[in-house]
Design an enzyme around this catalytic site. Structure first.
Site, PDB file in Angstrom:
ATOM      1  N   TYR A  60     -20.953  -5.980  -6.823  1.00 53.11           N
ATOM      2  CA  TYR A  60     -20.872  -4.785  -6.127  1.00 53.11           C
ATOM      3  C   TYR A  60     -19.807  -3.439  -7.616  1.00 53.11           C
ATOM      4  O   TYR A  60     -19.018  -4.215  -7.558  1.00 53.11           O
ATOM      5  CB  TYR A  60     -20.236  -4.680  -5.332  1.00 53.11           C
ATOM      6  CG  TYR A  60     -19.703  -3.734  -4.610  1.00 53.11           C
ATOM      7  CD1 TYR A  60     -20.612  -3.087  -3.596  1.00 53.11           C
ATOM      8  CD2 TYR A  60     -18.627  -2.789  -4.686  1.00 53.11           C
ATOM      9  CE1 TYR A  60     -21.014  -1.628  -3.294  1.00 53.11           C
ATOM     10  CE2 TYR A  60     -17.904  -1.507  -4.247  1.00 53.11           C
ATOM     11  CZ  TYR A  60     -19.772  -1.136  -2.994  1.00 53.11           C
ATOM     12  OH  TYR A  60     -19.100   0.222  -2.801  1.00 53.11           O
ATOM     13  N   HIS A  81     -16.374  11.109  -6.643  1.00 53.43           N
ATOM     14  CA  HIS A  81     -15.983  10.918  -5.808  1.00 53.43           C
ATOM     15  C   HIS A  81     -14.567  12.068  -5.936  1.00 53.43           C
ATOM     16  O   HIS A  81     -13.802  11.344  -4.965  1.00 53.43           O
ATOM     17  CB  HIS A  81     -15.592   9.219  -5.862  1.00 53.43           C
ATOM     18  CG  HIS A  81     -16.299   8.358  -5.197  1.00 53.43           C
ATOM     19  ND1 HIS A  81     -17.817   8.728  -5.304  1.00 53.43           N
ATOM     20  CD2 HIS A  81     -16.002   7.439  -4.488  1.00 53.43           C
ATOM     21  CE1 HIS A  81     -18.666   6.730  -5.213  1.00 53.43           C
ATOM     22  NE2 HIS A  81     -17.016   6.712  -4.769  1.00 53.43           N
ATOM     23  N   ASN A  94     -11.337   2.601  -7.165  1.00 52.54           N
ATOM     24  CA  ASN A  94     -11.242   1.458  -6.013  1.00 52.54           C
ATOM     25  C   ASN A  94      -9.310   0.826  -5.406  1.00 52.54           C
ATOM     26  O   ASN A  94      -8.432   1.487  -5.651  1.00 52.54           O
ATOM     27  CB  ASN A  94     -11.657  -0.233  -6.110  1.00 52.54           C
ATOM     28  CG  ASN A  94     -11.922  -0.540  -4.575  1.00 52.54           C
ATOM     29  OD1 ASN A  94     -11.708  -0.673  -3.394  1.00 52.54           O
ATOM     30  ND2 ASN A  94     -12.797  -0.650  -4.667  1.00 52.54           N
ATOM     31  N   ARG A 135      25.426   7.641  23.236  1.00 53.91           N
ATOM     32  CA  ARG A 135      25.432   6.923  23.739  1.00 53.91           C
ATOM     33  C   ARG A 135      24.626   5.391  23.434  1.00 53.91           C
ATOM     34  O   ARG A 135      24.959   4.664  23.371  1.00 53.91           O
ATOM     35  CB  ARG A 135      25.462   5.841  24.758  1.00 53.91           C
ATOM     36  CG  ARG A 135      25.201   6.253  26.000  1.00 53.91           C
ATOM     37  CD  ARG A 135      25.768   5.921  27.466  1.00 53.91           C
ATOM     38  NE  ARG A 135      25.124   6.513  28.420  1.00 53.91           N
ATOM     39  CZ  ARG A 135      24.128   6.217  28.715  1.00 53.91           C
ATOM     40  NH1 ARG A 135      23.954   4.935  28.543  1.00 53.91           N
ATOM     41  NH2 ARG A 135      23.152   6.157  30.283  1.00 53.91           N
TER      42      ARG A 135
END
Length: 549
Positions: A52, A82, A191, A277
């Site tokens: 890939y 991208h 990536n 508290r």
């Protein structure tokens, strides 16, 4: 000092140190792993093993075969397509953190980039020649790293010594040439989860400091509001199993030790309001979340988060084209940390409201000069209330946002990087809320009617504020004082507490064994051999604190 990526992965504190300005180095064994992984990619290309993003398209184009002659083009085009970020650029620390996390990921030796690519990133980082990275537009991890990677090939923009330069010009300024990316390198550079791990490391450092300050500011408010010290009783708190709770109880006992004000009101009330508290319970819960988040971030930094991952040997190369780049665990952790800090800040606003409300404080209304012409801290509390509301909106979990991208190929999204970005925003908002409480608590001391001494530690806090901010008399814009107090909380450590050994059990530590203070974190790193001391060998508390700013 230089942070060294050796045979061990960086941890969150080291990434935060690089984000704060420390240089980063690759050890010989890290460089060898990067080079060895490149050999695996070359074998995959030579043998035509389907991988890939190496010899296929990406996303929904994962079944489209890319020929060897087109693989350089694919790598370059991935960066171009991208780089889709929008909005204002990330800050210097955020950009440095992401770059450090990316180099750390490459150094695992399963990305398959050439050593020259890692060296280019390290050189840009160490020259403080930082890519311009738009903050928004990512559902996971792609756009931020694409904008960083653009500069490595001579594209995009950088900020260098106050100038905005084109990538190619910036590389020339620091003596580098644009790279021509080979097979897989374009995908490797966008990536994995460096974006969220880098930002998460920064969030941890800022949250850690904010929690330290919030304990101390809460002690000032508690003293001004004449609380009952029984809330921090060691034996009582020990009945609840929580390292964070018991640590905060210890810190509150130390901060309020020898308070004449509190000694004068012992037994006056059965119990205080919850915002007083439950300081150990709420602050302690946040510290427990911080420790759990630190474990998740360190695991992420120790993990290989590429897709695909290359492994095996040159004789038998392996490719894993699965889902290690998905950041589900760290997205959930960032959402959790954001919610924890939002709750701590919300309770700080409640204490602030008590300080300015004469019906419960016993102090002049709104800590103002008498006569009705001065509003004092009335409207500053509005600002804090607004920020609490903003944090509530931001604290909605990003990890559940979902969505569908890439033609149904990516039909489940975790939004890890957006989760980290909004956590950072919540931490900043929290710092501003606590800064307003700090100013109000300091002012309250000036108006106290009890003629008794403050605790030595709260006295030191009061003096520290008064050195830079005089008492407020509606004589100047209060926003300026708020800005000074916020920078104090964001950039400096609070005054050190008295020796914990004199007031109770040993300090609770993080999962890595370090006390949750910036100087101790750096001490741990030095002892582990991860940080190389400067030539002088000396690091004082002020320098150490600056590393985690």
């Amino acid at each position: 000092m230089a942070v060294i990526r050796s045979n061990r992965p960086l941890d969150w504190a080291q990434v935060a140190a690089v984000a704060a300005g420390e240089p980063l180095e690759l050890s010989a064994d890290a460089r060898a792993r990067i080079a060895a992984a490149r050999v695996l990619v070359e074998q995959i290309v030579e043998r035509g093993i389907r991988a890939y993003g190496v010899n296929t398209g990406v996303g929904a184009l994962c079944d489209v075969i890319v020929s060897p002659g087109e693989q350089r083009t694919l790598s370059r085009n991935i960066l171009m397509s991208h780089a889709v970020g929008v909005g204002a650029p990330l800050g210097v620390a955020e950009t440095r953190a992401i770059m450090a996390a990316a180099v750390n990921n490459f150094a695992h030796g399963h990305s398959g980039i050439r050593l020259e690519v890692a060296d280019q990133l390290v050189a840009l980082l160490n020259a403080d020649c930082l890519p311009e990275v738009p903050a928004f537009g990512s559902v996971g991890y792609l756009s931020h790293m694409a904008h960083i990677a653009l500069v490595c090939i001579g594209e995009g923009y950088v900020r260098f010594r106050g100038e905005r330069l084109k990538g190619r010009d910036a590389l020339q300024r620091i003596g580098l040439e644009p790279l021509v990316l080979e097979a897989k390198e374009g995908l490797s550079m966008v990536n994995g989860t460096p974006c969220v791990t880098g930002l998460a490391a920064l969030a941890l450092a800022r949250a850690e400091r904010l929690l330290d300050w919030t304990d101390m500011v809460a002690s000032m408010s508690f003293e001004n509001l004449r609380g009952q010290l029984a809330a921090f009783d060691e034996a009582s708190l020990a009945l609840r199993i929580s390292p964070g709770l018991n640590k905060v109880g210890e810190r509150m006992r130390a901060a309020l030790a020898d308070s004449g004000i509190l000694a004068a009101v012992v037994g006056h009330r059965t119990q205080d309001p919850l915002s007083m508290r439950t300081i150990p319970h709420v602050h302690g819960a946040a510290r427990d979340v911080l420790a759990a988040t630190a474990e998740v971030v360190d695991r992420e930094l120790a993990s290989i988060t590429d897709n695909p991952i290359v492994a095996g040997t040159p004789e038998d190369p392996r490719v894993y084209s699965q889902a290690h780049a998905v950041g589900a665990s760290i997205a959930l952790a960032m959402d959790s940390l954001a919610t924890a800090i939002a709750q701590v800040a919300a309770m700080a606003e409640r204490r602030l409201d008590r300080l300015v409300n004469p019906l419960v404080s016993g102090l002049p209304a709104f800590l103002a000069e008498p006569g009705g012409t001065c509003s004092g801290f009335m409207i500053a509390q509005y600002t804090a209330a607004s920020l609490v509301a903003q944090n509530r909106r931001l604290a909605l979990p990003a990890s559940l946002d979902g969505g569908i991208t890439s033609g149904l190929q990516e039909d489940h999204l975790c939004h890890a990087t957006p989760a980290a970005l909004k956590a950072l925003e919540i931490i900043d908002n929290g710092g501003r809320i606590v800064a307003i409480e700090l100013l109000a608590a300091t002012q309250a001391y000036d108006l106290q009617s009890i003629d008794a001494p403050r605790a030595p530690h709260t006295e030191a806090l009061w003096q520290r504020v008064r050195r830079v901010v005089p008492a407020y008399r509606d004589d100047r814009p209060l926003a300026d004082d708020m800005s000074i107090a916020f920078r104090m909380i964001a950039d400096e450590a609070p005054p050190p507490l008295p020796n914990p050994g004199n007031i109770g059990p040993r300090p609770v530590t993080s999962a890595g064994g370090a006390a949750l203070t910036p100087p101790a974190t750096l001490t741990r790193l030095a002892a582990a051999g991860h940080v190389r001391a400067a030539a002088s060998g000396a690091v004082n508390d002020g320098q150490a604190a600056a590393h985690m700013a």
